[in-house]
Design a protein around this motif. Structure first.
Motif, short mmCIF file in Angstrom:
data_model
loop_
_atom_site.label_atom_id
_atom_site.label_comp_id
_atom_site.label_asym_id
_atom_site.label_seq_id
_atom_site.Cartn_x
_atom_site.Cartn_y
_atom_site.Cartn_z
N GLN A 250 0.84 -0.93 0.22
CA GLN A 250 0.16 0.37 0.22
C GLN A 250 0.96 1.03 0.07
OE1 GLN A 250 -3.55 -0.17 -0.10
NE2 GLN A 250 -3.21 -2.04 -0.38
N ARG A 251 0.22 2.22 -0.24
CA ARG A 251 1.29 3.62 -0.45
C ARG A 251 1.87 3.73 0.76
NH1 ARG A 251 -0.04 8.22 -3.44
NH2 ARG A 251 -0.30 8.72 -2.02
N ASN A 252 1.41 4.12 2.23
CA ASN A 252 2.11 4.19 3.03
C ASN A 252 2.87 3.07 3.80
OD1 ASN A 252 1.18 6.48 3.54
ND2 ASN A 252 -0.91 6.32 4.12
N GLU A 253 3.23 2.36 3.13
CA GLU A 253 3.61 0.95 4.11
C GLU A 253 5.60 1.13 3.35
OE1 GLU A 253 2.74 -2.48 2.31
OE2 GLU A 253 0.08 -2.19 3.78
N PRO A 254 6.36 0.56 4.07
CA PRO A 254 7.89 1.16 3.98
C PRO A 254 7.83 0.40 2.62
CG PRO A 254 7.13 -0.38 6.01
CD PRO A 254 5.72 -0.05 5.59
N CYS A 255 8.49 0.59 2.79
CA CYS A 255 8.91 0.81 0.66
C CYS A 255 9.97 -1.07 1.00
CB CYS A 255 10.32 1.11 -0.22
SG CYS A 255 10.50 0.79 -1.82
N CYS B 51 12.41 -2.68 -0.95
CA CYS B 51 13.33 -2.24 -1.49
C CYS B 51 14.09 -1.83 -0.03
CB CYS B 51 13.57 -1.04 -2.71
SG CYS B 51 13.77 0.63 -1.72
N GLY B 52 14.34 -1.72 0.80
CA GLY B 52 14.68 -1.76 2.12
C GLY B 52 15.62 -0.48 2.65
N SER B 53 15.06 1.50 1.89
CA SER B 53 15.11 2.08 1.76
C SER B 53 14.52 2.97 2.46
CB SER B 53 14.66 3.16 0.85
OG SER B 53 13.17 3.04 0.54
N GLY B 54 13.79 2.67 3.75
CA GLY B 54 13.42 2.56 4.64
C GLY B 54 11.96 4.03 4.92
N LYS B 55 12.32 4.04 3.42
CA LYS B 55 11.71 5.45 2.73
C LYS B 55 10.00 4.75 2.31
CE LYS B 55 14.55 8.36 0.68
NZ LYS B 55 14.80 8.98 -0.39
N LYS B 56 8.57 5.06 2.75
CA LYS B 56 7.51 5.06 2.38
C LYS B 56 7.34 4.52 0.79
CE LYS B 56 4.73 7.53 5.35
NZ LYS B 56 3.94 8.46 6.28
N TYR B 57 6.48 3.58 0.37
CA TYR B 57 6.53 3.20 -0.73
C TYR B 57 6.07 4.42 -2.25
CZ TYR B 57 4.97 0.38 -4.77
OH TYR B 57 4.59 -0.14 -6.03
N LYS B 58 5.41 4.99 -1.47
CA LYS B 58 4.96 6.35 -2.32
C LYS B 58 5.89 7.43 -2.45
CE LYS B 58 2.76 8.94 0.99
NZ LYS B 58 1.83 9.83 1.62
N LYS B 59 6.50 7.68 -2.15
CA LYS B 59 7.98 8.60 -2.03
C LYS B 59 8.73 7.39 -2.34
CE LYS B 59 6.51 11.66 1.03
NZ LYS B 59 7.24 12.88 1.73
#
Length: 111
Positions: free
Chosen positions: A93-98, A100-108
């Motif tokens: 979902q948009r607000n879950e952690p990405c 790829c492991g970057s630590g950012k939200k998936y949407k960003k």
């Protein structure tokens, strides 16, 4: 006073045997001792090949060898070539952690 005007529901209880318990109407699984496959082959060599396939898959069949009749192993082929269930990994979902492991939200990050 009668319960005809005030009673809602059945007067007799439902018998227990019909609501739960052993299912006697189930279909026997094909390829077992209860319901073996019925196969027709043309040669004893082909019969040996089919028996090898049956042993690998732990199945049971009655195999008849008749040279004048066309081969009929449709039951076995249908059982072995069953379609597989495809599972798809859900996208985050948009607000879950990405993922790829970057630590950012998936949407960003990877959206």
């Amino acid at each position: 006073m009668s319960d005809k005007f005030f009673f809602k529901g059945k007067k007799e209880k439902k018998p227990k045997h019909s609501s739960y318990g052993f299912n006697t109407k189930r279909a026997a699984k094909a390829g077992t001792e209860e319901s073996p496959f019925l196969l027709l082959v043309n040669t004893p060599v082909r019969k040996a090949e089919i028996e090898q396939i049956l042993q690998e898959n732990n199945l049971i069949a009655k195999i008849e060898v008749k040279a004048d009749v066309s081969e009929n192993i449709a039951e076995l082929e249908g059982f072995l070539n069953k379609p597989k269930t495809i599972t798809v990994v859900a996208q985050p979902q948009r607000n879950e952690p990405c993922p790829c492991g970057s630590g950012k939200k998936y949407k960003k990050c990877c959206a």
